[in-house]
Motif scaffolding. Structure first.
Motif, PDB file in Angstrom:
ATOM      1  N   GLY A  99       0.811  -1.219   0.000  1.00 48.73           N
ATOM      2  CA  GLY A  99       0.000   0.000   0.000  1.00 48.73           C
ATOM      3  C   GLY A  99       0.839   1.262   0.000  1.00 48.73           C
ATOM      4  O   GLY A  99       1.976   1.281   0.497  1.00 48.73           O
ATOM      5  N   ILE A 100       0.293   2.320  -0.569  1.00 50.00           N
ATOM      6  CA  ILE A 100       0.970   3.617  -0.629  1.00 50.00           C
ATOM      7  C   ILE A 100       0.754   4.344   0.692  1.00 50.00           C
ATOM      8  O   ILE A 100      -0.375   4.464   1.174  1.00 50.00           O
ATOM      9  CB  ILE A 100       0.428   4.449  -1.798  1.00 50.00           C
ATOM     10  CG1 ILE A 100       0.701   3.724  -3.119  1.00 50.00           C
ATOM     11  CG2 ILE A 100       1.044   5.841  -1.813  1.00 50.00           C
ATOM     12  CD1 ILE A 100      -0.010   4.335  -4.311  1.00 50.00           C
ATOM     13  N   VAL A 101       1.835   4.856   1.275  1.00 49.22           N
ATOM     14  CA  VAL A 101       1.756   5.490   2.592  1.00 49.22           C
ATOM     15  C   VAL A 101       1.150   6.889   2.464  1.00 49.22           C
ATOM     16  O   VAL A 101       1.571   7.702   1.637  1.00 49.22           O
ATOM     17  CB  VAL A 101       3.146   5.591   3.235  1.00 49.22           C
ATOM     18  CG1 VAL A 101       3.053   6.311   4.590  1.00 49.22           C
ATOM     19  CG2 VAL A 101       3.756   4.203   3.414  1.00 49.22           C
ATOM     20  N   THR A 102       0.147   7.169   3.299  1.00 46.74           N
ATOM     21  CA  THR A 102      -0.465   8.499   3.372  1.00 46.74           C
ATOM     22  C   THR A 102      -0.449   8.949   4.824  1.00 46.74           C
ATOM     23  O   THR A 102      -0.305   8.130   5.742  1.00 46.74           O
ATOM     24  CB  THR A 102      -1.915   8.487   2.854  1.00 46.74           C
ATOM     25  OG1 THR A 102      -2.733   7.721   3.743  1.00 46.74           O
ATOM     26  CG2 THR A 102      -1.988   7.873   1.452  1.00 46.74           C
ATOM     27  N   ASP A 103      -0.612  10.239   5.034  1.00 50.76           N
ATOM     28  CA  ASP A 103      -0.552  10.806   6.383  1.00 50.76           C
ATOM     29  C   ASP A 103      -1.891  11.460   6.716  1.00 50.76           C
ATOM     30  O   ASP A 103      -2.292  12.445   6.077  1.00 50.76           O
ATOM     31  CB  ASP A 103       0.573  11.831   6.468  1.00 50.76           C
ATOM     32  CG  ASP A 103       0.918  12.205   7.915  1.00 50.76           C
ATOM     33  OD1 ASP A 103       0.009  12.147   8.778  1.00 50.76           O
ATOM     34  OD2 ASP A 103       2.077  12.556   8.180  1.00 50.76           O
ATOM     35  N   GLN A 104      -2.583  10.914   7.715  1.00 47.06           N
ATOM     36  CA  GLN A 104      -3.887  11.458   8.098  1.00 47.06           C
ATOM     37  C   GLN A 104      -3.793  12.898   8.571  1.00 47.06           C
ATOM     38  O   GLN A 104      -4.758  13.654   8.449  1.00 47.06           O
ATOM     39  CB  GLN A 104      -4.495  10.598   9.210  1.00 47.06           C
ATOM     40  CG  GLN A 104      -5.084   9.289   8.735  1.00 47.06           C
ATOM     41  CD  GLN A 104      -5.764   8.551   9.870  1.00 47.06           C
ATOM     42  OE1 GLN A 104      -5.120   7.830  10.625  1.00 47.06           O
ATOM     43  NE2 GLN A 104      -7.059   8.740   9.986  1.00 47.06           N
ATOM     44  N   ARG A 105      -2.639  13.294   9.089  1.00 45.78           N
ATOM     45  CA  ARG A 105      -2.485  14.667   9.579  1.00 45.78           C
ATOM     46  C   ARG A 105      -2.533  15.679   8.439  1.00 45.78           C
ATOM     47  O   ARG A 105      -2.839  16.848   8.650  1.00 45.78           O
ATOM     48  CB  ARG A 105      -1.173  14.795  10.355  1.00 45.78           C
ATOM     49  CG  ARG A 105      -1.189  14.040  11.679  1.00 45.78           C
ATOM     50  CD  ARG A 105       0.178  13.920  12.281  1.00 45.78           C
ATOM     51  NE  ARG A 105       1.074  13.110  11.452  1.00 45.78           N
ATOM     52  CZ  ARG A 105       2.266  12.678  11.832  1.00 45.78           C
ATOM     53  NH1 ARG A 105       2.719  12.974  13.045  1.00 45.78           N
ATOM     54  NH2 ARG A 105       3.012  11.948  11.016  1.00 45.78           N
TER      55      ARG A 105
END
Length: 442
Positions: free
Chosen positions: A243-249
């Protein structure tokens, strides 16, 4: 307040058949929002009637046996689904209406179509209607109808019956939270109550902590009866590894409140998208760029590009929670327009659906949650008011394709928007009955 739907049985006399058959014979009428779904032309009487002679007993028995699937299972393309959701499958020598019963979890839709003219057929159903019933009202009317049939059996000295046994089991299960949870999950998976392999069911249930309860139910609803039970462990491993890393912030937040009393899934999803476009100052006719969409989600540039490595075969897109408010995103399709729509769906889910589940799935099913996602994505990427203005009354396929190209969505997205806003006829989506309940928006 008058009922939004009702099942009415006027008892009649029958001289032959089993005791249950004779006791349950009736003129059986089903109405919704003032329309008799059972209305038809009686060839013998040469007149139109609201209700034909049918077996209320067999109908009640069918409702009782399929109660869990009718209440929870969304539309699926399989023969098994048809048997559990199409009234025509009841059989037993009667001419049943062409009505399908379809749930999205929040509401139950009755899809009624006319039956074809056939020589020597004594009764032909004539109405074409789609009626959306709140799930609680569906339950209440079914409960009342089955109770009335059971009372009729007692009155006619038929106290013991298959219907009584099935309904007793269903009512006991509905009172037991643990059993209710189990039966609901079986129904979402497309299985009859108690018929699923116990080991497979427990193996599936064993992943609930890793996905979350609601996410597990969405994955279950995505399964087609007869196919393999979803391999949750494989999905989780794939998500964490590829999976591609994303940042909820970095993910955008919606500052305005979306009214929940809008009711219909498509209204909630569409309103959330409208509020987001207004909040971000996006012009009504402006197409959202790939970079904008990625930024809104808190994802890196290039998330929407065609993957260098082949995309694993998946039936859903999803995001998975990891440490430090990061999430891994798996998009199902390798194609740009599909990836845009899928990421927009996951964004809509994050903005509208509050949950602490580790997984957020975007599936092909027609549950309420998935309908909200699709409506959000369609309105965010191709706002209906801008679509109408650009078409300017020309609803030809060529013009729809031009608008789809402008907004970087598929033609079907534009066509579905027009259908669901009553701008073009539903036949534009094709002849299949299930285009009545368009799964791209509602």
């Amino acid at each position: 307040m008058s009922k939004r739907w009702s099942i009415k049985a006027d008892w009649a006399s029958l001289e032959e058949g089993s005791p249950e058959e004779r006791a349950g014979f009736a003129t059986l009428g089903i109405s919704a929002y003032g329309t008799w779904l059972t209305a038809g032309h009686d060839r013998v009487l040469q007149s139109v009637r609201e209700a034909p002679y049918l077996s209320a007993y067999h109908f009640a028995e069918w409702l009782a046996w399929n109660w869990w699937r009718l209440r929870w299972e969304p539309r699926k393309t399989s023969d098994e689904w048809e048997l559990s959701h199409a009234m025509a499958s009841i059989g037993s020598g009667y001419i049943w209406p062409n009505i399908h019963v379809v749930s999205d979890g929040e509401a139950v839709t009755l899809v009624c179509k006319p039956t074809p003219e056939r020589a020597r057929t004594p009764y032909r159903y004539i109405n074409d209607a789609v009626s959306v019933i709140p799930a609680v009202e569906f339950e209440g009317e079914v409960d009342q109808f089955i109770g009335a049939v059971l009372q009729r059996l007692r009155d006619r000295q038929v106290p013991e019956s298959n219907l009584r046994d099935i309904w007793q089991s269903v009512t006991e299960e509905r009172r037991d939270p643990a059993m209710c949870r189990l039966r609901k999950l079986e129904a979402l998976l497309g299985e009859d109550p108690g018929e699923m392999d116990e080991d497979l069911l427990q193996q599936f249930l064993g992943q609930v902590e890793a996905t979350g309860e609601a996410a597990l139910e969405e994955i279950a609803a995505n399964r087609i009866p007869g196919q393999d039970v979803p391999n949750i462990a494989r999905l989780l491993a794939m998500g964490h590894e590829q999976g591609i890393v994303t940042d909820q912030r970095d993910q955008i937040t919606l500052r305005s409140h979306v009214p929940r009393d809008l009711g219909a899934a498509w209204k909630i999803g569409a309103r959330a998208a409208q509020l987001l476009r207004e909040q971000e100052g996006i012009a009504p006719d402006a197409a959202i760029t790939d970079d904008q969409l990625a930024r809104m989600y808190g994802a890196p540039d290039g998330i929407l590009d065609t993957p260098v490595q082949p995309v694993p075969r998946l039936d859903l897109s999803f995001s998975l929670a990891e440490a430090d408010q990061h999430r891994r995103v798996m998009l199902r399709s390798p194609w740009k327009n599909s990836r845009r729509f899928e990421l927009a769906r996951l964004l809509g889910d994050a903005l509208v659906h509050r949950t602490h589940d580790p997984m957020r799935p975007a599936t092909r099913s027609d549950t309420y949650r998935q309908k909200v996602q699709r409506a959000f994505a369609a309105e965010l990427l191709s706002p209906i008011e801008a679509v109408k203005e650009m078409l300017d009354g020309d609803y030809s396929m060529e013009s729809q394709q031009d608008v789809a190209h402008h907004f970087q969505v598929y033609d079907m997205t534009i066509r579905t928007l027009l259908v669901n806003h009553d701008i073009i006829d539903r036949s534009e989506l094709g002849e299949a009955i299930w285009n009545i309940i368009e799964n791209a928006l509602k």
